[in-house]
Scaffold this motif. Structure first.
Motif, PDB file in Angstrom:
ATOM      1  N   SER A 217       0.881  -1.124  -0.076  1.00  0.00           N
ATOM      2  CA  SER A 217      -0.013   0.012   0.033  1.00  0.00           C
ATOM      3  C   SER A 217       0.925   1.189   0.082  1.00  0.00           C
ATOM      4  O   SER A 217       2.123   1.001   0.371  1.00  0.00           O
ATOM      5  CB  SER A 217      -0.939  -0.089   1.169  1.00  0.00           C
ATOM      6  OG  SER A 217      -0.248   0.111   2.513  1.00  0.00           O
TER       7      SER A 217
ATOM      8  N   ASP B 132     -11.412   5.892   3.014  1.00  0.00           N
ATOM      9  CA  ASP B 132     -10.800   6.618   3.652  1.00  0.00           C
ATOM     10  C   ASP B 132     -10.419   6.436   5.168  1.00  0.00           C
ATOM     11  O   ASP B 132      -9.504   6.928   5.872  1.00  0.00           O
ATOM     12  CB  ASP B 132     -11.927   7.868   3.771  1.00  0.00           C
ATOM     13  CG  ASP B 132     -12.154   8.684   2.507  1.00  0.00           C
ATOM     14  OD1 ASP B 132     -11.194   8.608   1.539  1.00  0.00           O
ATOM     15  OD2 ASP B 132     -13.179   9.266   2.463  1.00  0.00           O
TER      16      ASP B 132
ATOM     17  N   PHE C 185      -7.076   7.479 -11.549  1.00  0.00           N
ATOM     18  CA  PHE C 185      -5.975   7.615 -10.264  1.00  0.00           C
ATOM     19  C   PHE C 185      -5.299   8.921 -10.704  1.00  0.00           C
ATOM     20  O   PHE C 185      -5.471   9.297 -11.756  1.00  0.00           O
ATOM     21  CB  PHE C 185      -5.085   6.463 -10.172  1.00  0.00           C
ATOM     22  CG  PHE C 185      -5.614   5.161  -9.919  1.00  0.00           C
ATOM     23  CD1 PHE C 185      -5.808   4.819  -8.451  1.00  0.00           C
ATOM     24  CD2 PHE C 185      -5.891   4.076 -10.676  1.00  0.00           C
ATOM     25  CE1 PHE C 185      -6.399   3.590  -8.060  1.00  0.00           C
ATOM     26  CE2 PHE C 185      -6.411   3.178 -10.521  1.00  0.00           C
ATOM     27  CZ  PHE C 185      -6.834   2.895  -9.162  1.00  0.00           C
ATOM     28  N   GLU C 186      -5.109   9.514  -9.547  1.00  0.00           N
ATOM     29  CA  GLU C 186      -4.268  10.730  -9.774  1.00  0.00           C
ATOM     30  C   GLU C 186      -3.047  10.698  -8.803  1.00  0.00           C
ATOM     31  O   GLU C 186      -3.064   9.875  -7.535  1.00  0.00           O
ATOM     32  CB  GLU C 186      -5.155  11.968  -9.098  1.00  0.00           C
ATOM     33  CG  GLU C 186      -6.426  12.254 -10.129  1.00  0.00           C
ATOM     34  CD  GLU C 186      -7.199  13.362  -9.604  1.00  0.00           C
ATOM     35  OE1 GLU C 186      -6.902  14.031  -8.521  1.00  0.00           O
ATOM     36  OE2 GLU C 186      -8.214  13.651 -10.287  1.00  0.00           O
TER      37      GLU C 186
ATOM     38  N   ASP D  99      -3.131   9.845  -4.631  1.00  0.00           N
ATOM     39  CA  ASP D  99      -4.168   8.912  -4.193  1.00  0.00           C
ATOM     40  C   ASP D  99      -3.435   8.099  -3.246  1.00  0.00           C
ATOM     41  O   ASP D  99      -2.413   7.467  -3.404  1.00  0.00           O
ATOM     42  CB  ASP D  99      -4.727   8.279  -5.523  1.00  0.00           C
ATOM     43  CG  ASP D  99      -6.004   8.824  -6.070  1.00  0.00           C
ATOM     44  OD1 ASP D  99      -6.164  10.092  -5.601  1.00  0.00           O
ATOM     45  OD2 ASP D  99      -6.288   8.664  -7.210  1.00  0.00           O
ATOM     46  N   ARG D 100      -4.476   7.354  -2.366  1.00  0.00           N
ATOM     47  CA  ARG D 100      -3.944   6.242  -1.240  1.00  0.00           C
ATOM     48  C   ARG D 100      -4.211   5.106  -1.953  1.00  0.00           C
ATOM     49  O   ARG D 100      -5.696   5.045  -2.173  1.00  0.00           O
ATOM     50  CB  ARG D 100      -4.309   6.375  -0.056  1.00  0.00           C
ATOM     51  CG  ARG D 100      -3.934   7.945   0.698  1.00  0.00           C
ATOM     52  CD  ARG D 100      -4.945   7.993   2.006  1.00  0.00           C
ATOM     53  NE  ARG D 100      -4.976   7.279   2.998  1.00  0.00           N
ATOM     54  CZ  ARG D 100      -5.474   6.302   3.625  1.00  0.00           C
ATOM     55  NH1 ARG D 100      -6.795   6.281   2.848  1.00  0.00           N
ATOM     56  NH2 ARG D 100      -5.450   5.552   4.432  1.00  0.00           N
ATOM     57  N   VAL D 101      -3.553   4.209  -2.210  1.00  0.00           N
ATOM     58  CA  VAL D 101      -3.670   2.865  -2.916  1.00  0.00           C
ATOM     59  C   VAL D 101      -3.149   1.737  -2.205  1.00  0.00           C
ATOM     60  O   VAL D 101      -2.128   1.851  -1.630  1.00  0.00           O
ATOM     61  CB  VAL D 101      -3.494   3.134  -4.557  1.00  0.00           C
ATOM     62  CG1 VAL D 101      -4.098   4.053  -5.390  1.00  0.00           C
ATOM     63  CG2 VAL D 101      -1.751   3.115  -4.456  1.00  0.00           C
TER      64      VAL D 101
ATOM     65  N   TYR E  25      -5.917  -0.513  -6.334  1.00  0.00           N
ATOM     66  CA  TYR E  25      -7.399  -0.182  -5.798  1.00  0.00           C
ATOM     67  C   TYR E  25      -7.042   0.831  -4.693  1.00  0.00           C
ATOM     68  O   TYR E  25      -6.103   1.086  -3.938  1.00  0.00           O
ATOM     69  CB  TYR E  25      -7.839  -1.454  -5.093  1.00  0.00           C
ATOM     70  CG  TYR E  25      -7.700  -2.828  -5.747  1.00  0.00           C
ATOM     71  CD1 TYR E  25      -8.668  -3.085  -6.972  1.00  0.00           C
ATOM     72  CD2 TYR E  25      -6.699  -3.607  -5.629  1.00  0.00           C
ATOM     73  CE1 TYR E  25      -8.582  -4.358  -7.530  1.00  0.00           C
ATOM     74  CE2 TYR E  25      -6.353  -4.517  -6.536  1.00  0.00           C
ATOM     75  CZ  TYR E  25      -7.342  -5.087  -7.349  1.00  0.00           C
ATOM     76  OH  TYR E  25      -7.225  -6.143  -8.095  1.00  0.00           O
ATOM     77  N   LYS E  26      -8.330   1.679  -4.802  1.00  0.00           N
ATOM     78  CA  LYS E  26      -8.194   2.870  -3.933  1.00  0.00           C
ATOM     79  C   LYS E  26      -8.387   2.410  -2.500  1.00  0.00           C
ATOM     80  O   LYS E  26      -9.332   1.312  -2.407  1.00  0.00           O
ATOM     81  CB  LYS E  26      -8.984   3.894  -4.303  1.00  0.00           C
ATOM     82  CG  LYS E  26      -8.623   4.719  -5.731  1.00  0.00           C
ATOM     83  CD  LYS E  26      -9.720   5.990  -6.089  1.00  0.00           C
ATOM     84  CE  LYS E  26      -9.272   6.664  -7.283  1.00  0.00           C
ATOM     85  NZ  LYS E  26     -10.122   7.666  -7.405  1.00  0.00           N
TER      86      LYS E  26
END
Length: 340
Positions: free
Chosen positions: A28, A72, A41-42, A45-47, A68-69
């Motif tokens: 991750s 939160d 995706f940007e 982003d946390r993935v 995958y994102k």
């Protein structure tokens, strides 16, 4: 870290990659760069992601279909512990064995990452009975996650039959060897046995041809006519082969969507055993080798090494190596932040 990483290190897999190599199959982190054609995706982003090796690194590159994102309210440690365990558990239970209300499941290594994922997913279906085997020192921590818990060294076949004379509907076996025959003997008619690992082949610090030969010799030689007569199903499952050799990334994405919905509705939650610095990978792998973990071990690139190591041992594990003194782990809380 996964047990498969230990098998890769020892060469206990088909066609192991040549050294030097960076191990690891999931991670991750934060997106630092994107390919020209990447959409959805940007940067920033946390993935979480599957990787075909090279996950134990500060910077990782992988095809977008394996990314995958992160929800939160999921932290990076939980995200790193999520993909392999829960996808493996979900696909075995629902895609292969067709788990339904009122069925029963036997899972080995119930205290490990996949075992805990199996227990949580079974709890999402009404009236599912879960039989689990695990080392005795893990029982207190995981007793609420399974219906019936047995010591891994006990005669679990008789214990299961004492409770359910007909046996179980699903057997999930990550051990192999003699457990294959035991698992098949426990299946009800129309039951499904699934082999998804062979940890019994890992007994020492290095690859053992004796252990490999013993495990192979102990495996029940399957007779299709006998399966036909007894109405039993035998299957195998390898997530890594499905992803990287059989090109089923699209199928896995659909499963991940369902799992993330379950997470967001607070029905499942990854169990993290402990966090380790990259410099401590040897000690972390020893903890897996000694079957000392409850849930997932995570390599944290931002964690500084600590002089408190996990190989202070007083007991001997079934693997033939020394095992941690879990009774006296009070001063080791930072190393073992159990997330139940």
């Amino acid at each position: 870290l996964n047990f498969i990483d230990l098998m890769v290190r020892q060469g206990n897999i088909d066609n192991p990659p040549k050294t030097p190599l960076v191990p690891g199959f999931e991670c991750s982190g934060i997106v630092e760069a994107l390919g020209d054609s990447v959409k959805g995706f940007e940067i920033g982003d946390r993935v979480m992601a599957f990787v075909n090796y090279n996950a134990w690194a500060e910077v990782v590159c992988t095809p977008v279909e394996f990314v995958y994102k992160i929800p939160d309210d999921m932290n990076f440690s939980e995200a790193a512990a999520f993909p392999m365990n829960f996808v493996t558990a979900y696909m075995m239970l629902f895609e292969v064995a067709n788990l339904r209300e009122g069925m029963s499941v036997l899972v080995h290594s119930a205290g490990g990452g996949v075992g805990q994922a199996v227990a949580q997913l079974c709890s999402t279906i009404p009236n599912v009975t879960v039989f689990g085997t695990a080392s005795s020192f893990k029982h207190e921590a995981i007793k609420n996650s399974v219906t019936h818990l047995f010591d891994r060294n006990a005669d679990y076949v008789q214990e299961v039959k004492r409770i359910s004379a007909d046996g179980v509907d699903i057997v999930l076996d990550c051990l192999c060897g003699e457990n294959t025959g035991k698992g098949l003997s426990l299946l009800k008619p129309l039951g499904t046995y699934i082999l998804y690992g062979s940890s019994n082949m890992v007994t020492g610090e290095t690859k053992s041809f004796f252990s490999f030969a013993k495990s192979w010799w102990q495996v029940e030689k399957v007779n299709p006519i006998k399966l036909y007569e007894e109405n039993k199903v035998i299957a195998g499952f390898s997530l890594l082969n499905l992803l990287f050799k059989q090109n089923r990334g699209g199928l896995i994405k659909g499963v991940m969507d369902k799992l993330l919905n379950l997470y967001n509705s607070k029905k499942i939650k990854p169990v993290v055993d402990s966090l380790w610095a990259l410099e401590e990978v040897k000690e972390a792998m020893q903890r897996i080798h000694d079957r000392g973990n409850i849930g997932k071990l995570i390599l944290d690139v931002e964690k500084a090494p600590t002089p408190l190591m996990a190989n202070d041992s007083t007991e001997t594990s079934e693997a033939g190596e020394e095992e941690e003194d879990h009774e006296g782990d009070n001063e080791n809380k930072e190393r073992m932040p159990f997330i139940q």
